[in-house]
Design a protein around this motif. Structure first.
Motif, PDB file in Angstrom:
ATOM      1  N   ARG A  39       7.199   5.015  -6.634  1.00 22.41           N
ATOM      2  CA  ARG A  39       6.391   6.062  -5.991  1.00 22.41           C
ATOM      3  C   ARG A  39       6.267   7.313  -6.866  1.00 22.41           C
ATOM      4  NH1 ARG A  39       5.635   5.005  -0.327  1.00 22.41           N
ATOM      5  NH2 ARG A  39       6.990   3.318   0.339  1.00 22.41           N
ATOM      6  N   SER A  40       7.237   7.521  -7.731  1.00 19.54           N
ATOM      7  CA  SER A  40       7.199   8.706  -8.588  1.00 19.54           C
ATOM      8  C   SER A  40       6.188   8.560  -9.715  1.00 19.54           C
ATOM      9  CB  SER A  40       8.585   8.965  -9.182  1.00 19.54           C
ATOM     10  OG  SER A  40       8.918   7.940 -10.108  1.00 19.54           O
ATOM     11  N   GLY A  41       5.645   7.367  -9.884  1.00 15.71           N
ATOM     12  CA  GLY A  41       4.629   7.145 -10.898  1.00 15.71           C
ATOM     13  C   GLY A  41       5.172   6.719 -12.237  1.00 15.71           C
ATOM     14  N   PHE A  42       6.476   6.555 -12.349  1.00 18.42           N
ATOM     15  CA  PHE A  42       7.090   6.212 -13.621  1.00 18.42           C
ATOM     16  C   PHE A  42       6.520   4.916 -14.175  1.00 18.42           C
ATOM     17  CE2 PHE A  42      10.218   4.254 -16.371  1.00 18.42           C
ATOM     18  CZ  PHE A  42      10.588   5.307 -17.181  1.00 18.42           C
ATOM     19  N   ASN A  43       5.624   5.037 -15.142  1.00 19.38           N
ATOM     20  CA  ASN A  43       5.026   3.886 -15.826  1.00 19.38           C
ATOM     21  C   ASN A  43       4.256   2.938 -14.909  1.00 19.38           C
ATOM     22  OD1 ASN A  43       5.830   4.632 -18.381  1.00 19.38           O
ATOM     23  ND2 ASN A  43       7.760   3.544 -18.249  1.00 19.38           N
ATOM     24  N   PHE A  44       3.870   3.392 -13.731  1.00 16.30           N
ATOM     25  CA  PHE A  44       3.087   2.552 -12.826  1.00 16.30           C
ATOM     26  C   PHE A  44       1.721   3.199 -12.614  1.00 16.30           C
ATOM     27  CE2 PHE A  44       7.440   1.459 -11.719  1.00 16.30           C
ATOM     28  CZ  PHE A  44       7.376   0.075 -11.730  1.00 16.30           C
ATOM     29  N   SER A  45       0.678   2.377 -12.658  1.00 19.48           N
ATOM     30  CA  SER A  45      -0.665   2.887 -12.398  1.00 19.48           C
ATOM     31  C   SER A  45      -0.827   3.155 -10.905  1.00 19.48           C
ATOM     32  CB  SER A  45      -1.714   1.858 -12.845  1.00 19.48           C
ATOM     33  OG  SER A  45      -1.677   0.723 -11.981  1.00 19.48           O
ATOM     34  N   GLU A  46      -1.889   3.835 -10.567  1.00 16.43           N
ATOM     35  CA  GLU A  46      -2.182   4.103  -9.153  1.00 16.43           C
ATOM     36  C   GLU A  46      -2.318   2.790  -8.373  1.00 16.43           C
ATOM     37  OE1 GLU A  46      -5.876   5.877  -6.567  1.00 16.43           O
ATOM     38  OE2 GLU A  46      -5.469   6.804  -8.504  1.00 16.43           O
ATOM     39  N   LEU A  47      -2.990   1.810  -8.957  1.00 16.06           N
ATOM     40  CA  LEU A  47      -3.176   0.521  -8.296  1.00 16.06           C
ATOM     41  C   LEU A  47      -1.842  -0.204  -8.128  1.00 16.06           C
ATOM     42  CD1 LEU A  47      -5.081  -1.559  -7.062  1.00 16.06           C
ATOM     43  CD2 LEU A  47      -5.422  -2.491  -9.361  1.00 16.06           C
ATOM     44  N   GLU A  48      -0.998  -0.167  -9.144  1.00 16.70           N
ATOM     45  CA  GLU A  48       0.317  -0.811  -9.039  1.00 16.70           C
ATOM     46  C   GLU A  48       1.162  -0.156  -7.948  1.00 16.70           C
ATOM     47  OE1 GLU A  48       0.921  -2.336 -13.644  1.00 16.70           O
ATOM     48  OE2 GLU A  48       1.342  -0.234 -13.149  1.00 16.70           O
ATOM     49  N   ARG A  49       1.112   1.171  -7.867  1.00 17.50           N
ATOM     50  CA  ARG A  49       1.861   1.871  -6.822  1.00 17.50           C
ATOM     51  C   ARG A  49       1.339   1.494  -5.436  1.00 17.50           C
ATOM     52  NH1 ARG A  49       1.208   6.063 -10.487  1.00 17.50           N
ATOM     53  NH2 ARG A  49      -0.222   7.167  -9.104  1.00 17.50           N
ATOM     54  N   LEU A  50       0.032   1.345  -5.306  1.00 17.65           N
ATOM     55  CA  LEU A  50      -0.564   0.946  -4.031  1.00 17.65           C
ATOM     56  C   LEU A  50      -0.066  -0.439  -3.613  1.00 17.65           C
ATOM     57  CD1 LEU A  50      -2.627   1.418  -1.729  1.00 17.65           C
ATOM     58  CD2 LEU A  50      -4.368   0.444  -3.256  1.00 17.65           C
ATOM     59  N   VAL A  51      -0.089  -1.383  -4.544  1.00 20.80           N
ATOM     60  CA  VAL A  51       0.352  -2.747  -4.247  1.00 20.80           C
ATOM     61  C   VAL A  51       1.853  -2.772  -3.916  1.00 20.80           C
ATOM     62  CG1 VAL A  51       0.706  -5.044  -5.254  1.00 20.80           C
ATOM     63  CG2 VAL A  51      -1.494  -3.880  -5.516  1.00 20.80           C
ATOM     64  N   LEU A  52       2.632  -2.005  -4.652  1.00 20.40           N
ATOM     65  CA  LEU A  52       4.071  -1.954  -4.372  1.00 20.40           C
ATOM     66  C   LEU A  52       4.352  -1.319  -3.011  1.00 20.40           C
ATOM     67  CD1 LEU A  52       5.349  -1.079  -7.937  1.00 20.40           C
ATOM     68  CD2 LEU A  52       5.810  -3.198  -6.666  1.00 20.40           C
ATOM     69  N   GLU A  53       3.573  -0.323  -2.636  1.00 25.22           N
ATOM     70  CA  GLU A  53       3.722   0.277  -1.309  1.00 25.22           C
ATOM     71  C   GLU A  53       3.419  -0.758  -0.221  1.00 25.22           C
ATOM     72  OE1 GLU A  53       1.923   3.960   1.382  1.00 25.22           O
ATOM     73  OE2 GLU A  53       1.385   3.821  -0.744  1.00 25.22           O
ATOM     74  N   TYR A  54       2.403  -1.555  -0.457  1.00 22.32           N
ATOM     75  CA  TYR A  54       2.047  -2.626   0.485  1.00 22.32           C
ATOM     76  C   TYR A  54       3.178  -3.655   0.577  1.00 22.32           C
ATOM     77  CZ  TYR A  54      -0.968  -6.220   2.649  1.00 22.32           C
ATOM     78  OH  TYR A  54      -1.524  -7.159   3.481  1.00 22.32           O
ATOM     79  N   ALA A  55       3.712  -4.048  -0.567  1.00 19.26           N
ATOM     80  CA  ALA A  55       4.825  -5.005  -0.568  1.00 19.26           C
ATOM     81  C   ALA A  55       6.027  -4.431   0.166  1.00 19.26           C
ATOM     82  CB  ALA A  55       5.191  -5.374  -2.004  1.00 19.26           C
ATOM     83  N   ASP A  56       6.321  -3.143  -0.038  1.00 20.74           N
ATOM     84  CA  ASP A  56       7.415  -2.498   0.697  1.00 20.74           C
ATOM     85  C   ASP A  56       7.185  -2.581   2.197  1.00 20.74           C
ATOM     86  OD1 ASP A  56       9.158  -1.740  -1.303  1.00 20.74           O
ATOM     87  OD2 ASP A  56       8.537   0.361  -1.326  1.00 20.74           O
ATOM     88  N   GLY A  57       5.979  -2.235   2.629  1.00 20.68           N
ATOM     89  CA  GLY A  57       5.666  -2.269   4.055  1.00 20.68           C
ATOM     90  C   GLY A  57       5.773  -3.656   4.644  1.00 20.68           C
ATOM     91  N   MET A  58       5.307  -4.665   3.903  1.00 26.54           N
ATOM     92  CA  MET A  58       5.377  -6.044   4.391  1.00 26.54           C
ATOM     93  C   MET A  58       6.802  -6.575   4.412  1.00 26.54           C
ATOM     94  SD  MET A  58       2.095  -8.107   2.901  1.00 26.54           S
ATOM     95  CE  MET A  58       2.760  -9.625   3.576  1.00 26.54           C
ATOM     96  N   THR A  59       7.677  -5.982   3.625  1.00 21.27           N
ATOM     97  CA  THR A  59       9.050  -6.463   3.519  1.00 21.27           C
ATOM     98  C   THR A  59       9.954  -5.825   4.570  1.00 21.27           C
ATOM     99  OG1 THR A  59       8.691  -6.833   1.163  1.00 21.27           O
ATOM    100  CG2 THR A  59      10.955  -6.767   1.873  1.00 21.27           C
ATOM    101  N   GLN A  60       9.511  -4.732   5.170  1.00 17.51           N
ATOM    102  CA  GLN A  60      10.304  -4.064   6.200  1.00 17.51           C
ATOM    103  C   GLN A  60      10.466  -4.967   7.415  1.00 17.51           C
ATOM    104  OE1 GLN A  60      11.661  -0.896   5.848  1.00 17.51           O
ATOM    105  NE2 GLN A  60      10.873  -1.063   3.768  1.00 17.51           N
ATOM    106  N   THR A  61      11.518  -4.734   8.166  1.00 16.13           N
ATOM    107  CA  THR A  61      11.713  -5.423   9.444  1.00 16.13           C
ATOM    108  C   THR A  61      11.851  -4.354  10.508  1.00 16.13           C
ATOM    109  OG1 THR A  61      12.849  -7.239   8.347  1.00 16.13           O
ATOM    110  CG2 THR A  61      13.152  -7.046  10.714  1.00 16.13           C
ATOM    111  N   PRO A  62      10.869  -4.210  11.386  1.00 16.57           N
ATOM    112  CA  PRO A  62       9.615  -4.958  11.450  1.00 16.57           C
ATOM    113  C   PRO A  62       8.642  -4.498  10.348  1.00 16.57           C
ATOM    114  CG  PRO A  62       9.615  -3.254  13.118  1.00 16.57           C
ATOM    115  CD  PRO A  62      10.968  -3.208  12.452  1.00 16.57           C
ATOM    116  N   VAL A  63       7.617  -5.291  10.141  1.00 16.39           N
ATOM    117  CA  VAL A  63       6.607  -4.989   9.128  1.00 16.39           C
ATOM    118  C   VAL A  63       5.958  -3.653   9.472  1.00 16.39           C
ATOM    119  CG1 VAL A  63       4.395  -5.724   8.164  1.00 16.39           C
ATOM    120  CG2 VAL A  63       6.195  -7.399   8.588  1.00 16.39           C
ATOM    121  N   GLU A  64       5.781  -2.799   8.463  1.00 15.53           N
ATOM    122  CA  GLU A  64       5.196  -1.478   8.672  1.00 15.53           C
ATOM    123  C   GLU A  64       4.068  -1.232   7.667  1.00 15.53           C
ATOM    124  OE1 GLU A  64       8.099   1.636   8.722  1.00 15.53           O
ATOM    125  OE2 GLU A  64       9.423   0.524  10.063  1.00 15.53           O
ATOM    126  N   VAL A  65       2.887  -1.723   7.989  1.00 16.05           N
ATOM    127  CA  VAL A  65       1.702  -1.487   7.163  1.00 16.05           C
ATOM    128  C   VAL A  65       0.734  -0.670   8.012  1.00 16.05           C
ATOM    129  CG1 VAL A  65      -0.221  -2.530   5.924  1.00 16.05           C
ATOM    130  CG2 VAL A  65       2.029  -3.625   5.870  1.00 16.05           C
TER     131      VAL A  65
END
Length: 104
Positions: free
Chosen positions: A19-45
């Motif tokens: 999330r801090s942007g360290f070597n990640f593009s805006e698109l990569e951060r977006l996808v990782l945020e989505y993966a984080d949300g889908m991995t939560q229990t319960p899912v939080e997207v």
């Protein structure tokens, strides 16, 4: 596999801080945020997050992305339930764990 597809060692080592942007593009951060949300229990997207994804991906691409994230979650939970551990095929590789909020 990630390194063969352009993921740097620095990105792997700093995955929990994407999330801090360290070597990640805006698109990569977006996808990782989505993966984080889908991995939560319960899912939080949130609707807002999904709307941002729809701006960047076609419907077919979103189906593929969602399927890939869901499959990895399935594999991880299945393996964990059966006590399946790594086989050291990637010795020296990093498996970054997400930063968790303090349970207090």
């Amino acid at each position: 596999m990630g390194r063969a597809n352009g993921v740097s060692a620095e990105q792997v080592a700093n995955l929990s801080r994407y999330r801090s942007g360290f070597n990640f593009s805006e698109l990569e951060r977006l996808v990782l945020e989505y993966a984080d949300g889908m991995t939560q229990t319960p899912v939080e997207v949130s609707d807002a997050l999904f709307a941002r994804l729809r701006e960047r991906f076609s419907e077919a691409e979103l189906v593929e992305l969602t399927s890939a994230i869901a499959w990895e979650n399935y594999r991880a939970r299945f393996s964990h339930a059966f006590g399946i551990e790594g086989e050291n095929f990637s010795e020296g590789a990093v498996c970054a764990l997400p930063v968790r909020a303090d349970p207090m």
